[in-house]
Design a protein around this motif. Structure first.
Motif, PDB file in Angstrom:
ATOM      1  N   GLU A  99     -16.122  19.686  20.698  1.00  0.00           N
ATOM      2  CA  GLU A  99     -15.515  20.458  19.603  1.00  0.00           C
ATOM      3  C   GLU A  99     -14.009  20.257  19.556  1.00  0.00           C
ATOM      4  O   GLU A  99     -13.415  20.190  18.472  1.00  0.00           O
ATOM      5  CB  GLU A  99     -15.849  21.940  19.770  1.00  0.00           C
ATOM      6  CG  GLU A  99     -17.318  22.280  19.555  1.00  0.00           C
ATOM      7  CD  GLU A  99     -17.579  23.769  19.653  1.00  0.00           C
ATOM      8  OE1 GLU A  99     -16.597  24.532  19.806  1.00  0.00           O
ATOM      9  OE2 GLU A  99     -18.752  24.170  19.577  1.00  0.00           O
ATOM     10  N   ARG A 140     -11.734  18.714  16.430  1.00  0.00           N
ATOM     11  CA  ARG A 140     -10.545  19.362  15.858  1.00  0.00           C
ATOM     12  C   ARG A 140      -9.334  18.443  15.934  1.00  0.00           C
ATOM     13  O   ARG A 140      -8.496  18.431  15.029  1.00  0.00           O
ATOM     14  CB  ARG A 140     -10.277  20.673  16.592  1.00  0.00           C
ATOM     15  CG  ARG A 140     -11.346  21.735  16.353  1.00  0.00           C
ATOM     16  CD  ARG A 140     -11.111  22.964  17.194  1.00  0.00           C
ATOM     17  NE  ARG A 140     -12.197  23.927  17.027  1.00  0.00           N
ATOM     18  CZ  ARG A 140     -12.347  25.022  17.757  1.00  0.00           C
ATOM     19  NH1 ARG A 140     -11.482  25.286  18.719  1.00  0.00           N
ATOM     20  NH2 ARG A 140     -13.356  25.842  17.541  1.00  0.00           N
ATOM     21  N   TRP A 141      -9.250  17.689  17.012  1.00  0.00           N
ATOM     22  CA  TRP A 141      -8.133  16.754  17.141  1.00  0.00           C
ATOM     23  C   TRP A 141      -8.165  15.699  16.039  1.00  0.00           C
ATOM     24  O   TRP A 141      -7.144  15.365  15.456  1.00  0.00           O
ATOM     25  CB  TRP A 141      -8.181  16.079  18.510  1.00  0.00           C
ATOM     26  CG  TRP A 141      -7.111  15.035  18.686  1.00  0.00           C
ATOM     27  CD1 TRP A 141      -7.192  13.704  18.428  1.00  0.00           C
ATOM     28  CD2 TRP A 141      -5.769  15.270  19.135  1.00  0.00           C
ATOM     29  NE1 TRP A 141      -6.005  13.073  18.696  1.00  0.00           N
ATOM     30  CE2 TRP A 141      -5.111  14.012  19.130  1.00  0.00           C
ATOM     31  CE3 TRP A 141      -5.076  16.398  19.555  1.00  0.00           C
ATOM     32  CZ2 TRP A 141      -3.783  13.873  19.536  1.00  0.00           C
ATOM     33  CZ3 TRP A 141      -3.748  16.261  19.951  1.00  0.00           C
ATOM     34  CH2 TRP A 141      -3.116  15.007  19.927  1.00  0.00           C
ATOM     35  N   THR A 188      -9.242  15.929  13.119  1.00  0.00           N
ATOM     36  CA  THR A 188      -8.804  16.518  11.856  1.00  0.00           C
ATOM     37  C   THR A 188      -7.301  16.728  11.830  1.00  0.00           C
ATOM     38  O   THR A 188      -6.623  16.436  10.830  1.00  0.00           O
ATOM     39  CB  THR A 188      -9.512  17.874  11.630  1.00  0.00           C
ATOM     40  OG1 THR A 188     -10.926  17.654  11.581  1.00  0.00           O
ATOM     41  CG2 THR A 188      -9.042  18.521  10.339  1.00  0.00           C
ATOM     42  N   SER A 204      -8.193  26.500  21.828  1.00  0.00           N
ATOM     43  CA  SER A 204      -9.624  26.479  21.550  1.00  0.00           C
ATOM     44  C   SER A 204     -10.433  27.253  22.573  1.00  0.00           C
ATOM     45  O   SER A 204     -11.618  27.515  22.354  1.00  0.00           O
ATOM     46  CB  SER A 204     -10.132  25.021  21.518  1.00  0.00           C
ATOM     47  OG  SER A 204      -9.451  24.259  20.548  1.00  0.00           O
TER      48      SER A 204
END
Length: 299
Positions: A108, A112-113, A115, A290
């Protein structure tokens, strides 16, 4: 002694052949031999034994090898850091960790990275033990390591949180409806043991914990990976322990999870050889943000 000479030396070692190394490096074999001989003159003795069909390390070469590896990897790391430092844009970021964290935590975070920082590619290095992880990050294999804080580390260590350690049993186990269990209640059970089980003062974690609870664990099977141990426990082979995030990542809802009373938790951190900047600092910040409960431990 130059970085190029050490790169040539490492290539010959990897290929065990001057001929194959020259082909891989796109240089002539005489040019490669000249550079290796120059390196040997600089260190004061032969590093490689020339054989009719290959090459192998001498005693001096074996001693020189890890230092050459570290120098070459440090240079590559320096290039990556320089390219990624300006606003975390461009270049690559190499992350090292153990398998359990790679399975349960990082997917996850990596998503996110991608993006947030599409210009920085991530490269993951997985290891079976925390000892191997610390050794490889010390050698410069990766820019950052994610794992339990090292007992002794000269570089930066940034706490990011703690992983909850839980017990895994199948749904039809008599304990399945419980929220927690005391370790003494498992004295007559078989256990699924994992090669990645951490050592505490040289003793496997489960052996140490069970000894304190007054019994010796009986082993049903030993596995290489934590995710395999979880699946074995879910199938009823035996009880196992695992980080809660691995249980979710490995088998989802196919097993019952019990907390240990009193609770078990292991601190996690990001550690590196040099101060974090650019992409490295941005990744650490994203990982800490996170984490479900934020950093819970520090040093």
């Amino acid at each position: 002694m130059s970085l190029r000479q050490m790169e040539y030396f490492l290539t010959v070692v990897e290929e065990a052949s001057f001929t194959r190394a020259a082909e891989r490096l796109h240089v002539t074999q005489p040019a490669l031999s000249h550079q290796i001989k120059a390196l040997e003159r600089a260190v004061g003795g032969p590093l490689l034994e020339r054989l009719p069909r290959g090459a192998r390390l001498t005693a001096m070469g074996r001693a020189f090898l890890p230092h050459a590896e570290r120098s070459v990897r440090s240079a590559a790391q320096a290039r990556r850091a320089a390219r990624a430092a300006a606003g975390a844009q461009g270049g690559e970021l190499h992350i090292a960790t153990v398998h359990a964290i790679a399975v349960g935590i990082l997917p996850e975070v990596f998503a996110r990275w991608r993006t947030a920082h599409p210009g920085v590619a991530l490269v993951l290095h997985e290891y079976a033990t925390t000892e191997a992880l610390e050794d490889r990050i010390e050698r410069g294999t990766a820019d950052l390591a994610v794992g339990p804080p090292p007992a002794s580390w000269s570089g930066p260590v940034v706490p990011i949180g703690a992983e909850d350690i839980v017990l895994v049993v199948p749904f039809d186990d008599p304990l399945a409806g419980r929220a927690s269990v005391r370790l003494q209640e498992l004295a007559d059970r078989f256990w699924v043991r994992c090669a990645m089980e951490p050592l505490v003062d040289g003793v496997p974690f489960i052996d140490r914990a069970c000894a304190r609870a007054g019994f010796r664990p009986r082993t049903a099977v030993r596995t290489e990976h934590t995710s395999t141990a979880v699946r074995m426990a879910a199938a009823g082979v035996g009880v196992t322990t695992a980080p809660a995030h691995v249980v979710r990542g490995a088998v989802g809802e196919d097993c019952a999870v019990l907390a240990v009373d009193p609770p078990w938790a292991r601190p996690l951190a990001v550690f590196s050889r040099v101060e974090q900047a650019g992409a490295a600092a941005a990744f650490t910040e994203l990982l800490a943000a996170s984490w479900p409960s934020g950093p819970r431990t520090g040093r």
